[in-house]
Design an enzyme around this catalytic site. Structure first.
Site, PDB file in Angstrom:
ATOM      1  CD  GLN A 151      -3.194  27.116  86.776  1.00  0.00           C
ATOM      2  OE1 GLN A 151      -4.362  26.721  86.770  1.00  0.00           O
ATOM      3  NE2 GLN A 151      -2.187  26.333  86.434  1.00  0.00           N
ATOM      4  NE  ARG A 185      -7.886  42.873  96.115  1.00  0.00           N
ATOM      5  CZ  ARG A 185      -9.043  42.790  96.746  1.00  0.00           C
ATOM      6  NH1 ARG A 185      -9.084  42.709  98.070  1.00  0.00           N
ATOM      7  NH2 ARG A 185     -10.169  42.802  96.067  1.00  0.00           N
ATOM      8  CD  GLU A 228      11.757  56.450  65.271  1.00  0.00           C
ATOM      9  OE1 GLU A 228      10.618  56.644  65.712  1.00  0.00           O
ATOM     10  OE2 GLU A 228      12.176  56.944  64.213  1.00  0.00           O
TER      11      GLU A 228
END
Length: 394
Positions: free
Chosen positions: A295, A284, A258
């Site tokens: 940056q 954007r 798991e």
């Protein structure tokens, strides 16, 4: 946004044509069948919503549950690496992290333990249904007052009349409120410590089985999670999984698998997340330039890429060891710790990159952050994984 699976990263050699074909098919399947309606499903009740079970059946029909299961039991017989590559593609194509977690939990904590420890009769009875989607599996170990201290469990199984009588309750059981079959751990001899715990295959139709209501939770809202109860629940002896007293050995074996692979689809989610954030940062603009030119934003994208690549390396390394039939307790703990922390960190970065839009629910960016938080807890908390890693240092 349609994307292509990118599995070359993290692999020691190029994917085979068969692996590329399977992952492309898994991605297309997830985009078409599993991703639509994610936001609506989050607001509903997965136990009562018939659409949820229909999605589960589609996964079975596609062959998702049986990717690594031998053909004689209805599976495709793929190796571990190919299986996790396909599950990664599912996570990349489907924004429903709850559903993809449920798929992985079903595979690694139910199917694989039965394959490893089940009798021939048990495998023939349950594995085909777990593969084809007609059965939903759950794994019951944790109790509300025990958490990671599993040996303090109070659920008991007393041998009687050719079987065992279970009494007690399990908590935080993924798929519990919707399961058909559960692997349940109980103390058969409390005086023997770890050797006094056994594992049982419990059918939800068994008299004395109590299905608890689904818990409300912060994230992963599309996967039902809740308690299971047992009130003088009689289980025939032929549904003992493995020998009496082998429960903790079965549990440790299951946890290793798991922890190695339950985040397979979340690695795919990180790949999708990075593509979405990169595309948004390029489109954007602020102060006359795309925000990717700032940056602070580009640094976050770089960190997200680094987390993705290191997560894949750990995931594929664990798969390589398991394909070689080698134990991987250290690799399992490192994979679980790193990928869970990486997904949470990248999800927070994604919200920051999208800004105000990222905080709103409309674009689904914040959903990843809520979903990722759970990964720091389930399958052993990050603190537990660090303890395991420290104990296994040379």
């Amino acid at each position: 946004m349609s994307v292509s699976p990118d599995h070359d990263a993290g692999m020691m050699s190029d994917p085979s044509d068969a692996q590329r074909s399977l992952t492309a098919a898994a991605l297309a399947f997830a985009q078409k069948n599993l991703d639509p309606g994610t936001a609506e499903r989050e607001k509903g009740d997965p136990v009562k919503d018939p659409a949820w079970r229909a999605l589960w059946q589609k996964c079975g029909d596609f062959g998702l549950f049986g990717l690594g299961v031998p053909e004689e039991y209805g599976g495709a017989g793929h190796d571990v690496l190919t299986t996790i590559m396909a599950l990664e593609a599912i996570g990349q194509g489907c924004r429903d992290n709850g559903l993809t977690l449920a798929i992985n939990g079903h595979i690694w904590t139910v199917l694989y333990p039965i394959l490893a420890f089940g009798s021939d009769a048990q495998k023939k009875k349950y594995v085909p249904g777990l593969c084809d989607g007609s059965l939903v599996g759950a794994h019951g170990l944790t109790e509300r007052e025990t958490g990671s201290d599993a040996m303090k469990m109070t659920t008991t199984a007393r041998e009687r009349d050719g079987g065992f009588v279970l009494n007690g309750a399990k908590a935080f059981v993924g798929m519990g409120p919707a399961c058909d079959l559960a692997i349940v751990f109980a103390k058969t001899d409390p005086d023997k410590g770890a050797w006094g715990v056994s594992a049982f295959l419990v059918e939800t139709s068994d008299a004395g089985f109590i299905r608890g209501a689904a818990d409300e939770k912060m994230g992963l809202r599309t996967v039902p999670l809740g308690p299971l109860g047992f009130d003088n629940c009689w289980i025939p002896k032929d549904r003992l999984l493995g020998p009496v007293g082998a429960g903790m050995s079965i549990f440790q074996h299951t946890m290793e698998w798991e922890r190695c692979f339950i985040f397979s689809s979340h690695v795919g989610a990180m790949a999708r997340q990075l593509k979405d954030c990169t595309a948004y940062a390029r489109s954007r603009e602020t102060f006359g330039v795309p925000i990717i030119d700032h940056q602070s934003v580009s640094n976050r994208l770089a960190d997200m890429r680094l987390r993705l690549e290191t997560s894949r390396l750990l995931l594929y390394r664990a798969a390589s060891l398991k394909d070689k039939k080698r134990p991987a307790p250290l690799e399992a703990a490192m994979a679980k710790l790193h990928i869970s922390e990486a997904f949470a960190a990248s999800s927070l970065d994604a919200v920051r990159i999208f800004g105000g839009r990222g905080y709103l629910s409309a674009d689904g960016v914040e959903r990843d952050l809520r979903d990722a938080t759970a990964g720091l807890i389930y399958s052993g908390t990050s603190d537990i994984q660090r303890q395991i890693i420290a104990r296994l240092l040379d």
